[in-house]
Design a protein around this motif. Sequence first.
Motif, PDB file in Angstrom:
ATOM      1  N   SER A 102       0.824  -1.215   0.000  1.00 34.22           N
ATOM      2  CA  SER A 102       0.000   0.000   0.000  1.00 34.22           C
ATOM      3  C   SER A 102       0.856   1.261   0.000  1.00 34.22           C
ATOM      4  O   SER A 102       0.591   2.204  -0.757  1.00 34.22           O
ATOM      5  N   GLN A 103       1.894   1.285   0.818  1.00 30.02           N
ATOM      6  CA  GLN A 103       2.729   2.486   0.905  1.00 30.02           C
ATOM      7  C   GLN A 103       3.539   2.731  -0.358  1.00 30.02           C
ATOM      8  O   GLN A 103       3.738   3.870  -0.776  1.00 30.02           O
ATOM      9  N   ILE A 104       3.991   1.656  -1.002  1.00 29.43           N
ATOM     10  CA  ILE A 104       4.646   1.829  -2.299  1.00 29.43           C
ATOM     11  C   ILE A 104       3.648   2.402  -3.296  1.00 29.43           C
ATOM     12  O   ILE A 104       4.001   3.191  -4.180  1.00 29.43           O
ATOM     13  N   GLY A 105       2.369   2.022  -3.150  1.00 26.18           N
ATOM     14  CA  GLY A 105       1.330   2.607  -3.986  1.00 26.18           C
ATOM     15  C   GLY A 105       1.264   4.117  -3.832  1.00 26.18           C
ATOM     16  O   GLY A 105       1.084   4.845  -4.820  1.00 26.18           O
ATOM     17  N   TYR A 106       1.404   4.608  -2.607  1.00 28.30           N
ATOM     18  CA  TYR A 106       1.424   6.062  -2.401  1.00 28.30           C
ATOM     19  C   TYR A 106       2.616   6.700  -3.115  1.00 28.30           C
ATOM     20  O   TYR A 106       2.499   7.784  -3.701  1.00 28.30           O
TER      21      TYR A 106
ATOM     22  N   ILE B 131       2.220  13.875  -0.589  1.00 27.13           N
ATOM     23  CA  ILE B 131       1.681  13.171  -1.750  1.00 27.13           C
ATOM     24  C   ILE B 131       0.193  13.441  -1.886  1.00 27.13           C
ATOM     25  O   ILE B 131      -0.316  13.715  -2.984  1.00 27.13           O
ATOM     26  N   LEU B 132      -0.537  13.383  -0.768  1.00 27.78           N
ATOM     27  CA  LEU B 132      -1.974  13.642  -0.830  1.00 27.78           C
ATOM     28  C   LEU B 132      -2.259  15.071  -1.269  1.00 27.78           C
ATOM     29  O   LEU B 132      -3.225  15.323  -2.007  1.00 27.78           O
ATOM     30  N   TRP B 133      -1.436  16.003  -0.836  1.00 33.22           N
ATOM     31  CA  TRP B 133      -1.619  17.396  -1.231  1.00 33.22           C
ATOM     32  C   TRP B 133      -1.434  17.562  -2.736  1.00 33.22           C
ATOM     33  O   TRP B 133      -2.239  18.219  -3.410  1.00 33.22           O
ATOM     34  N   HIS B 134      -0.404  16.952  -3.270  1.00 32.52           N
ATOM     35  CA  HIS B 134      -0.181  17.035  -4.715  1.00 32.52           C
ATOM     36  C   HIS B 134      -1.277  16.299  -5.481  1.00 32.52           C
ATOM     37  O   HIS B 134      -1.666  16.731  -6.578  1.00 32.52           O
ATOM     38  N   ALA B 135      -1.777  15.197  -4.923  1.00 32.77           N
ATOM     39  CA  ALA B 135      -2.882  14.490  -5.576  1.00 32.77           C
ATOM     40  C   ALA B 135      -4.143  15.344  -5.592  1.00 32.77           C
ATOM     41  O   ALA B 135      -4.929  15.308  -6.549  1.00 32.77           O
ATOM     42  N   TRP B 136      -4.334  16.135  -4.534  1.00 32.20           N
ATOM     43  CA  TRP B 136      -5.505  17.002  -4.463  1.00 32.20           C
ATOM     44  C   TRP B 136      -5.426  18.141  -5.478  1.00 32.20           C
ATOM     45  O   TRP B 136      -6.394  18.417  -6.196  1.00 32.20           O
ATOM     46  N   LYS B 137      -4.305  18.788  -5.563  1.00 26.28           N
ATOM     47  CA  LYS B 137      -4.225  19.970  -6.421  1.00 26.28           C
ATOM     48  C   LYS B 137      -3.979  19.622  -7.886  1.00 26.28           C
ATOM     49  O   LYS B 137      -4.062  20.496  -8.751  1.00 26.28           O
ATOM     50  N   SER B 138      -3.704  18.341  -8.164  1.00 26.99           N
ATOM     51  CA  SER B 138      -3.470  17.935  -9.555  1.00 26.99           C
ATOM     52  C   SER B 138      -4.794  17.826 -10.296  1.00 26.99           C
ATOM     53  O   SER B 138      -5.814  17.382  -9.746  1.00 26.99           O
ATOM     54  N   GLU B 139      -4.776  18.193 -11.561  1.00 25.48           N
ATOM     55  CA  GLU B 139      -5.966  18.022 -12.395  1.00 25.48           C
ATOM     56  C   GLU B 139      -6.161  16.572 -12.814  1.00 25.48           C
ATOM     57  O   GLU B 139      -7.236  16.176 -13.254  1.00 25.48           O
TER      58      GLU B 139
END
Length: 625
Positions: free
Chosen positions: A313-317, A400-408
Amino acid sequence: MIEWTWLVPVLPIVGVLFCGLLGRFVGKRAISFAACGVVGLSFLVSLAVLKEFLGLQPGQAFQVKLLTWIPSGDFRVNFALQVDALSVLMICVVSGVGFLIHVYSAGYMWEDDGFSRYFAYLNLFMASMLTLVLANNFLLLYVGWEAVGLCSYLLIGFWFRRKAAADAGRKAFMVNRVGDAGFLLGIILIFLTFRSLDFEEVFSRLGGAPSSTLTIIALLLLLGATGKSAQIPLYVWLPDAMEGPTPVSALIHAATMVTAGVYMVARCHLLFWLAPWGLAAVAVIGALTAVFAASIGLVQNDMKRVLAYSTISQIGYMMLGCGVGAFSSAMFHLTTHAFFKALLFLSAGSVMHALHGEVDIRRMGNLRRSLPLTYACFAIGAAALSGVPLFSGFFSKDEILWHAWKSELGGGGFWLLGIVGAAMTAFYIWRLVFRIFWGEAKHEGHAHEAPAPMAIPLVALAGLSAIGGFIGVPGRSAVEHFLSPVFEDVQALPAARAGSETTMMLISAVVALLGIWLAWRAYVAAPGAAAALARRFPATYGTLRDKYRVDELYGATFVRPGWKLAQWLWDFFDTKVIDGAANGTAGAVARTGAALRLWQSGYVTAYALATLAGATALVAWLLWH
């Protein structure tokens, strides 16, 4: 000191030779001192390289050429090392965490009869991974890539007299063959397209390649990464790899094999960036794997297998971070994950050491009193993994979650999957904590703390897991600043949603704490709640317990048909065609020889009679004509 970087992978090779050739003639203390010492020296050289590198102009990269490996016309492949921010970070993480695991192994494996063989394999593992991350071309990277696969096979099946361990080693080897075949095809296509395998030359020529070709290359390389880093669909080998010694599990999960795929994607970031479909595939596989593996970890009862699904799971992140263009964040999470996942595995090893190899959490309980140090270390690792504020995993996963949020890319779906996975992560890891260290004691005998060689690495890793995230505090991330020259040729994906990073951090923190609270409610406050929930939803519980029956699906789709095909080829083609042709030829020669042997009896009268018959036949023929 940079020109001496070659010592980093070479020193462990010295340990391989010492343990492999002289291990049977020297004592275990000499073996452990040599094996740990060479990795410790490798770490010191890595720190010296890092220190010199920090004093140089940002963005500088060096090629340490050792020899020309393959000269053929205008094609050259050098045995050379790439020394830049990315490789320097990796050698420090790999050698540093690897050194602590080696020290721990000296205590954990002390009574094992294969002590010298174990450390020879472990040193070879380190040398292979360090070669992989320092390679300056795809061919040398592939050598390290295949070598870590070999070492994983040797170490997972280290106790090869146990069928489960031997089967697990074979499974890891065969599943990785699928990914490695794709990776090799990608390297071949790189050579055919760019007429070079050198990183610098290939990446400088990407602009002239067709987009379709780059996409195919990216997908083939990604297939290799899914095998080595245990991502969907080639993740199935990693849970079974827990049959190997626990320090091996820690080394595979924290510092070596499974991080190789993430490193390779980050090293080839420009190629993936110019192949948007390939980059999107990285994000999709990472996000799905993060949630998929976390859901399986919710109900598993084997302590090490829960940690294995946690690694998947963490490698998935990390893959998700690469997929949304946050390569520095992915490498930051790789670094912190090395700290807390090594800590969790080694703490699990301490529990197993105290309980004579027990791994079933249903047979554990209330160990916090007899194993206070192990409990504290495991809890720190769990806090870091679940993203408790101020612990290392909180900062790296949140980036990572922050970049996933702001990414289109993904329309916010990747962020949502990441948040769901984070909640599951907090629940399953604290489920382990509460089942192992709280509740009613179910083990027999007196549990005791591990000896000093095992305890010291635990304390060191606990410290790194607790404070290691501060090197990447948002707004002044040392990791992002250090790696920015490597990834300066790509930009973060355009922002599609507004939002405060502080708000996203608060959401992540609340989700982590909610998962911990639910685990406490289910296993401490109301111990029967989890069992009641399983009885209420038996189909869901059974699906998760059986790991979605993916192994059975692969068995029915690939393994058994492949086995039947092999059996048919052996029974018909090999036995009747190949053996039949060989045996038939031999039989014909034998029969011909037997017939001819009748004319070579050794009797003079027989030869005289044959001569007379021949002469008579010749005279008759002449008279007739």
